[in-house]
Enzyme design. Structure first.
Site, short mmCIF file in Angstrom:
data_model
loop_
_atom_site.label_atom_id
_atom_site.label_comp_id
_atom_site.label_asym_id
_atom_site.label_seq_id
_atom_site.Cartn_x
_atom_site.Cartn_y
_atom_site.Cartn_z
N ARG A 1 6.54 -0.16 4.76
CA ARG A 1 7.32 -1.37 5.06
C ARG A 1 8.80 -1.20 4.76
O ARG A 1 9.62 -2.03 5.16
CB ARG A 1 6.77 -2.55 4.25
CG ARG A 1 5.32 -2.85 4.53
CD ARG A 1 4.73 -3.74 3.46
NE ARG A 1 4.72 -3.08 2.15
CZ ARG A 1 4.31 -3.66 1.02
NH1 ARG A 1 3.91 -4.90 1.03
NH2 ARG A 1 4.32 -2.98 -0.12
N HIS B 1 11.84 -1.03 -4.24
CA HIS B 1 11.50 -2.27 -3.51
C HIS B 1 10.51 -3.09 -4.31
O HIS B 1 9.64 -2.55 -5.01
CB HIS B 1 10.95 -1.93 -2.12
CG HIS B 1 9.61 -1.28 -2.14
ND1 HIS B 1 8.44 -1.97 -1.93
CD2 HIS B 1 9.25 0.00 -2.41
CE1 HIS B 1 7.43 -1.12 -2.03
NE2 HIS B 1 7.88 0.07 -2.33
CO CO Z 1 6.81 1.57 -3.22
#
Ligand code: CO
Length: 208
Positions: free
Chosen positions: A45, A97
């Protein structure tokens, strides 16, 4: 995503690019001179180029589980060496992230086989910042903060390398710590003062 559709999409992409500039790929084949080295998570992602709006040739990319820079990892060290010594990049970004499965897995009391030594580096980050992290009562917030501190520590691992220390003496090369907030699609600069950190830790890590 059916695998067969990839080649069709590739043909469409070639057409799109060459319709705007017929020499696009010919020019691309002449060489690269990216100014940025990006080190991010392998998470599907967190697309490096797409979220930055970067074009081919603009960013040198290295991705692994949980955007780590272990000082004994040949792959990460080779990427840093090549980026600094040969490509002479001006910026190195470590981008973590939120919702990072690697960081989440590292905090579980579970035997994860080959992943144990890799993820242990994240446990070490926790140990270094234990008092700050343990003071955060909300679990989600504590986990987000660990993700940010992991980015910071991986940036420090870059500063520890001889390649970075040499490059820093010769020219302007800056380390940046970012996080990507998947739920908003937003890139956040953690604005960590690495020059300050560099001065502070050089007493211990200076190599020449
Ligand atoms: Co990661």
């Amino acid at each position: 995503m059916p695998l067969t559709s990839i080649f069709e999409k590739n043909s469409n992409w070639i057409q799109e690019k060459t319709a705007i500039d017929k020499d696009f790929f010919k020019d691309l084949s002449k060489g690269q001179s990216p100014e940025i080295l990006y080190i991010g998570c392998s998470d599907s992602r967190v697309t490096a180029e797409k979220m930055m709006g970067a074009k081919p040739g603009e960013v040198f990319v290295h991705r692994n589980i949980a955007n780590m820079v272990p000082n004994t990892d040949l792959s990460a060290m080779s990427v840093i060496d090549y980026a600094l010594t040969h490509l002479k990049v001006k910026h190195i970004v470590v981008c973590g992230h939120y919702e990072c499965g690697g960081v989440k897995a590292a905090m579980k009391s579970e035997d994860l086989g080959i992943l144990n030594p890799w993820l242990r580096n994240i446990r070490d980050v926790y140990r270094l910042h234990k008092s700050e992290l343990n003071a955060i009562k909300d679990e989600a917030k504590r986990y987000n903060r660990l993700i940010e501190l992991n980015v910071q520590e991986q940036c420090i691992n870059i500063i520890k390398t001889s390649q970075y220390q040499k490059a820093f003496k010769d020219r302007s090369v800056t380390v940046h710590g970012w996080v990507f907030d998947i739920s908003k699609g937003k890139l956040i600069d953690l604005e960590i003062n690495f020059e300050g950190i560099l001065k502070e830790i050089m007493e211990i890590y200076q190599l020449d």
